[in-house]
Enzyme design. Structure first.
Site, PDB file in Angstrom:
ATOM      1  N   LYS A  15      12.320  19.312  46.487  1.00 29.82           N
ATOM      2  CA  LYS A  15      11.138  20.141  46.265  1.00 29.82           C
ATOM      3  C   LYS A  15      10.169  19.857  47.398  1.00 29.82           C
ATOM      4  O   LYS A  15       9.691  18.724  47.557  1.00 29.82           O
ATOM      5  CB  LYS A  15      10.503  19.818  44.914  1.00 29.82           C
ATOM      6  CG  LYS A  15       9.231  20.627  44.657  1.00 29.82           C
ATOM      7  CD  LYS A  15       8.684  20.367  43.272  1.00 29.82           C
ATOM      8  CE  LYS A  15       7.445  21.199  43.002  1.00 29.82           C
ATOM      9  NZ  LYS A  15       6.895  20.934  41.670  1.00 29.82           N
TER      10      LYS A  15
ATOM     11  N   LYS B  88       0.019  17.129  47.635  1.00 27.71           N
ATOM     12  CA  LYS B  88       1.198  16.570  46.964  1.00 27.71           C
ATOM     13  C   LYS B  88       2.195  15.955  47.951  1.00 27.71           C
ATOM     14  O   LYS B  88       3.351  15.733  47.624  1.00 27.71           O
ATOM     15  CB  LYS B  88       1.849  17.646  46.087  1.00 27.71           C
ATOM     16  CG  LYS B  88       0.920  18.186  44.991  1.00 27.71           C
ATOM     17  CD  LYS B  88       1.664  18.988  43.912  1.00 27.71           C
ATOM     18  CE  LYS B  88       0.706  19.404  42.784  1.00 27.71           C
ATOM     19  NZ  LYS B  88       1.411  20.062  41.655  1.00 27.71           N
TER      20      LYS B  88
ATOM     21  N   GLU C  12      18.083  12.677  48.772  1.00 28.12           N
ATOM     22  CA  GLU C  12      17.632  12.947  47.397  1.00 28.12           C
ATOM     23  C   GLU C  12      18.795  13.448  46.538  1.00 28.12           C
ATOM     24  O   GLU C  12      18.912  13.106  45.365  1.00 28.12           O
ATOM     25  CB  GLU C  12      16.501  13.985  47.404  1.00 28.12           C
ATOM     26  CG  GLU C  12      15.166  13.483  47.945  1.00 28.12           C
ATOM     27  CD  GLU C  12      14.401  12.625  46.942  1.00 28.12           C
ATOM     28  OE1 GLU C  12      14.922  12.333  45.849  1.00 28.12           O
ATOM     29  OE2 GLU C  12      13.257  12.225  47.266  1.00 28.12           O
TER      30      GLU C  12
ATOM     31  N   LYS D 130      13.886  23.973  46.357  1.00 30.42           N
ATOM     32  CA  LYS D 130      12.693  24.783  46.104  1.00 30.42           C
ATOM     33  C   LYS D 130      11.690  24.627  47.231  1.00 30.42           C
ATOM     34  O   LYS D 130      11.430  23.491  47.611  1.00 30.42           O
ATOM     35  CB  LYS D 130      12.076  24.284  44.788  1.00 30.42           C
ATOM     36  CG  LYS D 130      10.739  24.883  44.443  1.00 30.42           C
ATOM     37  CD  LYS D 130      10.202  24.230  43.199  1.00 30.42           C
ATOM     38  CE  LYS D 130       8.886  24.865  42.859  1.00 30.42           C
ATOM     39  NZ  LYS D 130       8.301  24.311  41.682  1.00 30.42           N
TER      40      LYS D 130
ATOM     41  N   TYR E 265      10.842  34.971  39.292  1.00 32.31           N
ATOM     42  CA  TYR E 265       9.945  35.798  38.479  1.00 32.31           C
ATOM     43  C   TYR E 265      10.429  37.244  38.460  1.00 32.31           C
ATOM     44  O   TYR E 265       9.939  38.048  37.681  1.00 32.31           O
ATOM     45  CB  TYR E 265       8.504  35.692  39.012  1.00 32.31           C
ATOM     46  CG  TYR E 265       8.034  34.250  39.025  1.00 32.31           C
ATOM     47  CD1 TYR E 265       7.620  33.628  37.849  1.00 32.31           C
ATOM     48  CD2 TYR E 265       8.091  33.483  40.194  1.00 32.31           C
ATOM     49  CE1 TYR E 265       7.256  32.293  37.843  1.00 32.31           C
ATOM     50  CE2 TYR E 265       7.723  32.147  40.195  1.00 32.31           C
ATOM     51  CZ  TYR E 265       7.314  31.557  39.009  1.00 32.31           C
ATOM     52  OH  TYR E 265       6.975  30.230  39.006  1.00 32.31           O
TER      53      TYR E 265
HETATM   54  C1  PBG Z   1       4.601  21.555  39.247  1.00 30.69           C
HETATM   55  C2  PBG Z   1       5.347  22.784  39.579  1.00 30.69           C
HETATM   56  C3  PBG Z   1       4.981  23.670  40.585  1.00 30.69           C
HETATM   57  C4  PBG Z   1       5.897  24.700  40.557  1.00 30.69           C
HETATM   58  C5  PBG Z   1       6.816  24.436  39.534  1.00 30.69           C
HETATM   59  N1  PBG Z   1       6.463  23.216  38.949  1.00 30.69           N
HETATM   60  C6  PBG Z   1       3.813  23.670  41.491  1.00 30.69           C
HETATM   61  C7  PBG Z   1       3.529  22.480  42.272  1.00 30.69           C
HETATM   62  O1  PBG Z   1       4.372  21.614  42.509  1.00 30.69           O
HETATM   63  O2  PBG Z   1       2.380  22.368  42.668  1.00 30.69           O
HETATM   64  C8  PBG Z   1       5.827  25.875  41.475  1.00 30.69           C
HETATM   65  C9  PBG Z   1       6.555  27.075  41.068  1.00 30.69           C
HETATM   66  C10 PBG Z   1       6.176  28.297  41.803  1.00 30.69           C
HETATM   67  O3  PBG Z   1       5.376  28.307  42.761  1.00 30.69           O
HETATM   68  O4  PBG Z   1       6.712  29.333  41.413  1.00 30.69           O
HETATM   69  N2  PBG Z   1       5.284  20.527  38.661  1.00 30.69           N
END
Ligand code: PBG
Length: 332
Positions: free
Chosen positions: A201, A223, A239, A254, A319
């Site tokens: 991620k 983050k 990972e 992601k 989505y």
């Molecule tokens: C947070 C989380 C995020 C998304 C899924 N879980 C946002 C982030 O890490 O700030 C993002 C999903 C998206 O943008 O569609 N745990």
């Protein structure tokens, strides 16, 4: 006429032949729909994600019936928690009567065919807006605490699994959480509950509309001490090895469409199924461009999802899931 015994265009000369040589398939069964829920009893349009809804629990139950009819069999639940319930210890994440467990009970009761995935991370519940617990230091710096967070994530996973979640999906990027969650679930005889790990991620700019939907943006800092640097791919393989060794059932990359190289590399690196998350910013980019009238939304979405599958993803969180399912069903 050219002397050309080899003419690749022969394999494109008709729709039937193009179908025969088609290398990548996409159908509604490959799609997972991320859905937003809230405490209220109305269904609210989400301004940052046009076409998406913040559902009441009864509203989501009705929507879930439509999804199953469309061929979407898995949803991922994201709760919008009122500010009054957000705290620095994110304790609402463990409430057995919280929004997520109540939604799971209602869905399992009314739509038993639906597979329910839940997101494990503290950001919707944390007044600091981070995925883990935050420690503020006297010198003004802050740290996202790994090991203390993992303990809470294990309890959050247990809370979801107890309510009937089929797949737990930790999105927090803390170290060691997959093994810890696996051990916690197994110790409670919940060995049948799966884990989809957010393996790679990235600290992406594309999560903005999602944070808008949940009002969950970090109050301070970013983050980058837990999510990955977009510049890195070897780190994603590291990972992946860890998540595989820790007992994850499915790995995730992601965002998706600008990280196809990561999906492809991971596909060649592990034998586990791979998911890709076509995130909120990727959705909004297509929606906004289509609204200009210069981009065919249906063609763009299907091309994007096909490309994510071609790169090596088995399943895609998007989505666009219901809309894409409608389009795909028309094509059959
Ligand atoms: C947070 C989380 C995020 C998304 C899924 N879980 C946002 C982030 O890490 O700030 C993002 C999903 C998206 O943008 O569609 N745990």
């Amino acid at each position: 006429m050219m002397h050309l015994p080899i003419r690749p265009r022969r394999n494109r000369k008709s729709a039937n032949i193009r179908e025969l040589i088609c290398e990548t398939s996409i159908s509604p069964k490959h799609l997972i729909y991320p859905v937003f829920i809230h405490e209220g009893d109305d269904n609210q349009p989400i301004s940052s994600l046009p076409g998406c809804t913040r559902w009441s629990i009864p509203g989501l139950v009705e929507e879930a019936k439509r999804l199953v009819d469309l061929g979407i069999r898995t949803i991922d639940l994201f709760p919008a928690i009122p500010d009054s319930k957000k705290t620095p210890d994110a304790i609402e994440a463990l409430n057995p009567e919280g929004l997520v467990p109540r939604a799971i009970y209602a869905l399992k009761d009314a739509v038993p065919d639906l597979t329910i995935m839940t997101d494990v991370a503290l950001d919707p519940y944390n007044s600091d807006g981070h995925d883990g617990l935050v420690e503020f230091r006297a010198d003004g710096t802050m740290e996202i605490l790994n090991d203390d967070t993992v303990e809470i994530l294990c309890q959050q996973a247990l809370c979801h699994a107890d309510a009937g979640a089929d797949i737990i999906s930790p999105s927090d990027m803390m170290d060691g959480r997959v093994a810890a969650i696996r051990a916690t679930l197994d110790s409670e005889a919940l060995d049948d509950v799966s884990i989809m790990a957010y393996t790679a991620k990235y600290a992406s700019a594309l999560y903005g509309p999602f944070r808008g939907a949940l009002e969950s943006a970090p109050k301070s800092g970013d983050k980058k001490t837990y999510q990955m640097d977009p510049a890195n791919i070897r780190e994603a393989m590291r990972e992946a090895q860890l998540d595989e060794a820790e007992g994850a059932d499915i790995l995730m990359v992601k965002p998706a469409s600008i990280y196809l190289d990561v999906i492809a590399a991971m596909r060649n690196h592990v034998t586990l199924p791979i998911a890709a998350y076509h995130v909120s910013g990727e959705y909004l980019m297509i929606k906004s461009a289509a609204a200009s009238g210069w981009l065919n939304e249906k063609a763009t979405v299907l091309e994007t999802l096909t490309s994510i599958r071609r790169a090596g993803a088995d399943m895609i969180l998007t989505y666009y899931a219901p809309q894409a399912a409608e389009w795909l069903n028309e094509l059959r």
